[in-house]
Design a protein around this motif. Sequence first.
Motif: not given
Lengths: 227, 309
Positions: A36-38, A59, A97, A117, A135, B248, B250-255, B270-272, B275-276, B285, B287, B290
């Motif tokens: 579940k994405g833990a 993560y 990433q 990355r 990228h 997002r 252009p660097i897109a480091c925030k998930p 996050e995927y968490r 999940v439900n 699913v 991402e 960017p």
Amino acid sequence: MQTIDLEKTGLRETNKMLHAQAANTNQTAWEIVNAKGAHAIACGLDAPIEVTVKGSTGYYCAGMNQQATINIHGSAGPGTAENMMSGKVVVEGDASQYAGATGHGGLLVIKGNASSRCGISMKGINIVVHGNIGHMSAFMAQSGNLVVLGDAGDALGDSCYEARLFVRGMVKSLGADCEKKEMRPEHLEILRALLAEAGADAKPEEFTRYGSARNLYNFDVDNASAY
Amino acid sequence: MCGIVGLFLKDKALEPKLGEMLTNMLITMTDRGPDSAGIAIYGGADAGKAKLTVQSDTPDISFEKLENRLRKAIKGKVEMTVKDTHAVLLIDADQIDAARAFLTENAPEVRVMSRGESLEIFKEVGLPKNVAQRFDVARMSGTHGIGHTRMATESAVTTMGAHPFNTGMDQCLVHNGSLSNHNSLRRKLRRDGIHIETENDTEVGAAYLTWQMQNGATLGEALESSLDDLDGFFTFVVGTKDGFGVVRDPIACKPAVMAETDQYVAFGSEYRALVNLPGIETARVWEPEPATVYFWSHNSAPTTTEKAA
């Protein structure tokens, strides 16, 4: 086969059980259900065991791995197999990433696409991506091989050192000091072996090799804008 | 860090469960930011009516006679529903400016959280679980909604620093990241007469979108130009009357993770968070790319790669 229900057992207990396996353990096959994405599933393993995670992970799954084989039957979150030392990690789906970041050894196989990355600062790990990569992949990559069957995003191999980058598809753009390289017989051999190990159906001859132009190795005032 | 969730329902049968689903998604993101939490719910519109969602730190005093005072002032119908520190004022749509002017003048301690025909925003300091409980979000129905849980980096932990931020009628913004040019941009926007209340970076991002749209840009155009004008890290989710959008930097480091089935489009940091949701095992699913603006709308057939108009 040992089966762990991650929801019932909890992350710390699960990882503790896996850490307790010695080199000569007879419990070599493990399955983790309800992932579940833990975060941080199967991190820091150091035994020749095979762990299969059912479902997608969050993560840092399989981070710092040594010796173990870890299969993710789903997609993987950011930092998968980060700093891997040895062993093998196989992601059936996509990876987020910085997959394989800073890895020193072992093989990371991503059957789907990898995000931005991928292989950043890789230091000896081999990474095979069946799909595309995002990228800034292989940014400051130092050694090891990154193999991409699909396309690469912007700024591939920016400021890279001696890592070898093999891309079959299109490269959107190359990063600073990364250039197209000649494919010599020894490269075809490396590529053939990695493709076979990663179960990838592709011919080495279809790939283009990229690597460092080595212009940023020593200070040169003409390159000041690139530093 | 901060955590963002969003849920856009395609299947009407799920609408009564929107609040519950969104609350559960947001609670999963609690450890990405425990400082404050907020939810924007698009609960549907009544013809000719509009909603002002307001907040007060002293709701017992502030809201006691507010309904009557406002009714007299605007000489129209007012229906007030109090929920903890917030109250939703249902008024005739053409009286929304008059009602705002009245509040500014006569009830300065009452802060407007949102205005719109369908939109209601509830936000407070505290954990998502507690904030959602205070406003009974789990029992709210609606067509779509977005939520945010905050880890403050750029300004104080206050109600007004919590997300979502209202950017215009039925529009709101949540943000994961940090903007680095918010001080200079705030000065510029204030000179152009845009009201900005706090030192918060996201409020500047929201005000920037408002300003662009006041100058004739569509929301999609405003988001496109934010990629040039905003410096820093961001994953934005914007709510509109008919749907939501995602962009997002252009660097897109925030998930950011998205999932789509025949029943919904969902967003999570996050995927968490996902999940439900029903049928997530077989959902598509992915991402979001960017520097690409995505929109889903009830107004047109939703497509995942639809570029903003």
